[in-house]
Write an enzyme that holds these catalytic residues in place. Structure first.
Site, short mmCIF file in Angstrom:
data_model
loop_
_atom_site.label_atom_id
_atom_site.label_comp_id
_atom_site.label_asym_id
_atom_site.label_seq_id
_atom_site.Cartn_x
_atom_site.Cartn_y
_atom_site.Cartn_z
N LYS A 162 -11.89 -7.41 6.13
CA LYS A 162 -11.32 -6.50 7.11
C LYS A 162 -12.22 -5.28 7.29
O LYS A 162 -12.63 -4.71 6.28
CB LYS A 162 -9.94 -6.06 6.62
CG LYS A 162 -9.28 -4.97 7.43
CD LYS A 162 -8.04 -4.50 6.76
CE LYS A 162 -7.49 -3.34 7.57
NZ LYS A 162 -6.44 -2.64 6.89
N CYS B 273 -3.85 6.14 -0.32
CA CYS B 273 -3.31 4.84 -0.71
C CYS B 273 -2.92 4.79 -2.19
O CYS B 273 -2.54 3.73 -2.70
CB CYS B 273 -4.32 3.74 -0.41
SG CYS B 273 -4.78 3.70 1.35
N CYS C 184 -0.12 4.38 1.48
CA CYS C 184 -0.51 5.45 2.41
C CYS C 184 0.55 5.79 3.46
O CYS C 184 0.64 6.92 3.92
CB CYS C 184 -1.84 5.14 3.08
SG CYS C 184 -1.85 3.61 4.01
N ARG D 190 -3.57 4.10 12.33
CA ARG D 190 -3.08 5.28 11.61
C ARG D 190 -2.10 6.07 12.47
O ARG D 190 -1.22 6.73 11.95
CB ARG D 190 -4.25 6.12 11.11
CG ARG D 190 -5.00 5.33 10.03
CD ARG D 190 -6.07 6.12 9.34
NE ARG D 190 -6.80 5.26 8.42
CZ ARG D 190 -7.96 5.57 7.88
NH1 ARG D 190 -8.51 6.74 8.15
NH2 ARG D 190 -8.56 4.73 7.06
N CYS E 103 0.86 -1.18 0.00
CA CYS E 103 0.00 0.00 0.00
C CYS E 103 0.89 1.23 0.00
O CYS E 103 2.07 1.14 0.32
CB CYS E 103 -0.92 0.02 1.22
SG CYS E 103 -2.28 1.20 1.01
N TYR F 52 -3.08 -8.33 16.52
CA TYR F 52 -2.08 -7.80 17.45
C TYR F 52 -2.05 -8.65 18.72
O TYR F 52 -1.16 -8.49 19.55
CB TYR F 52 -2.40 -6.33 17.76
CG TYR F 52 -2.50 -5.53 16.49
CD1 TYR F 52 -1.34 -5.13 15.81
CD2 TYR F 52 -3.74 -5.24 15.90
CE1 TYR F 52 -1.43 -4.45 14.60
CE2 TYR F 52 -3.84 -4.55 14.70
CZ TYR F 52 -2.67 -4.17 14.05
OH TYR F 52 -2.76 -3.51 12.85
N SER G 279 -6.80 -2.77 14.49
CA SER G 279 -6.26 -2.02 15.63
C SER G 279 -7.34 -1.54 16.60
O SER G 279 -7.17 -1.63 17.82
CB SER G 279 -5.44 -0.84 15.12
OG SER G 279 -6.22 0.01 14.31
N LYS H 176 -12.25 -4.81 2.04
CA LYS H 176 -11.71 -3.91 3.07
C LYS H 176 -12.61 -2.68 3.15
O LYS H 176 -12.79 -1.96 2.17
CB LYS H 176 -10.29 -3.49 2.70
CG LYS H 176 -9.70 -2.47 3.66
CD LYS H 176 -8.25 -2.18 3.36
CE LYS H 176 -7.72 -1.09 4.26
NZ LYS H 176 -6.30 -0.82 4.00
C1 PBG Z 1 -3.16 0.53 4.82
C2 PBG Z 1 -3.73 -0.25 5.94
C3 PBG Z 1 -4.58 0.16 6.99
C4 PBG Z 1 -4.70 -0.93 7.84
C5 PBG Z 1 -3.98 -1.98 7.29
N1 PBG Z 1 -3.41 -1.55 6.10
C6 PBG Z 1 -5.16 1.47 7.31
C7 PBG Z 1 -6.11 2.11 6.39
O1 PBG Z 1 -6.53 1.55 5.38
O2 PBG Z 1 -6.43 3.26 6.68
C8 PBG Z 1 -5.47 -0.97 9.13
C9 PBG Z 1 -5.11 -2.06 10.09
C10 PBG Z 1 -5.57 -1.87 11.47
O3 PBG Z 1 -6.37 -0.96 11.81
O4 PBG Z 1 -5.14 -2.67 12.31
N2 PBG Z 1 -4.00 0.90 3.80
#
Ligand code: PBG
Length: 333
Positions: A254, A136, A128, A211, A126, A319, A280, A201
């Site tokens: 996700k 992204c 970002c 983030r 990714c 985690y 997270s 996602k």
């Molecule tokens: C990157 C990405 C994200 C997460 C995993 N890969 C953040 C997003 O899309 O903003 C989130 C993982 C998490 O919250 O544990 N694009």
């Protein structure tokens, strides 16, 4: 007589019979959790520091030079795989460090592969974390450009494979990325590198703590024009079918907890390994409640993760992986 409406089966049917002892419960248990089901996320940065992530107690941003003890611990706990997220030295418009051969994730992969060749290393693909605007993909005129992003994603996946990635996992949500990455990997000689697609996602508020951890908050707007709209489930199935057609080897849903129905539906339409991301915010909620003494953290975490498996996930990014490995070891004595 209608069997469904007949509640008079009691007392001949007593469901409590098979719940009576621990051994009986073990025998009729339908779902299990094993350390083999887990992929542990790591946040890697340059340098020799370990910086705690405040909203994710127990998780740190880890400097490349001090990765050794962390990897040793993960291997010792029997966790089969890690997924890497990177904090670059510098961010720019085109996410240069995402695909540089000496980008932070590529360096970490080489180090890990030297320390623990057997540990499966997954690269999150990714942009970002590497773009100055935090989106992204490539941004032109305030819009994230789909097709211009594909080439950069493909370069990133190839750079990761060259650095030793065992699996690449695109999480950007651009259309066509799985096909673009598959073609680029094959052309670069990595026909054997599997793709784990973050197929479904969602644009979720549960990514908040991540983030902070990955320093990847978008500087303007949000991710709703590319990540999925939370109310949609059929669209997730379309995305999964599309990614499989493009060559995905594994597919992901996700986040996990607010999307258990999507996991269950996905399970019905594919025989590919199905992965769920216990994100997270899901981790932070349990940690915060536990820190206040409001819940039994271990039992709640095991219940949540078992629920994700029961919904149909084969593998879980979490985690909690290290804690689970320890708890399972304790249970087995
Ligand atoms: C990157 C990405 C994200 C997460 C995993 N890969 C953040 C997003 O899309 O903003 C989130 C993982 C998490 O919250 O544990 N694009």
């Amino acid at each position: 007589m209608c069997a469904i409406a007949n509640y008079s089966v009691h007392p001949s049917h007593r469901m409590r019979r098979l719940r009576a002892t621990n051994t009986l419960r073990r025998m009729v248990r339908e779902t299990d959790l094993s350390v083999d089901d887990f992929i542990y996320p790591l946040f890697v940065m340059h340098g020799d520091e370990r910086r705690p992530i405040l909203s994710m107690p127990g998780c740190d941003q880890i400097g490349l030079e001090v990765l050794g003890p962390e990897i040793e611990e993960i291997v010792e706990l029997g966790i089969p795989a890690v997924i890497l997220f990177g904090l670059p030295e510098e961010k720019d418009e085109l996410a240069s460090e995402a695909y540089a051969s000496d980008g932070v994730v590529q360096l970490a992969m080489r180090t890990i592969k030297e320390l623990a060749p057997e540990l499966v290393v997954v690269g999150d693909v990714c942009l970002c974390e590497y773009t100055s605007h935090g989106h992204c993909g490539v941004v032109v005129g305030g819009e994230v450009q789909n097709d211009a992003t594909l080439e950069i994603l493909a370069r990133t996946a190839v750079a990761q494979a060259q650095a030793g990635a065992d699996i690449v996992a695109p999480s950007d949500m651009m259309d066509g990325r799985v096909a673009a990455i598959r073609t680029a990997l094959d052309e670069a000689g990595f026909q054997g590198t599997p793709i784990l697609a973050y197929s479904a996602k969602y644009a979720s508020a549960f990514y908040g703590p991540f983030r902070e951890a990955a320093d990847s908050t978008p500087q303007f707007g949000d991710r709703r024009s590319y990540q999925m709209d939370p109310p949609n489930a059929r669209e997730a199935l379309r995305a999964i079918e599309r990614d499989i057609a493009e060559g995905a080897d594994m597919v992901m849903v996700k986040p996990a907890l607010a999307y258990l129905d999507v996991i269950a539906k996905a399970r019905e339409i594919t025989h590919l390994p199905l992965v769920a991301y216990n994100v997270s915010g899901e981790y932070a909620m349990l940690k915060a409640a536990a820190a206040n003494g409001w819940i039994d953290e271990r039992r709640c975490a095991m219940e949540v993760l078992t629920g994700i498996r029961r919904a149909g996930a084969d593998l879980i990014l979490s985690y909690y992986a290290k804690d689970v490995a320890r708890w399972l070891r304790e249970e087995q004595g």
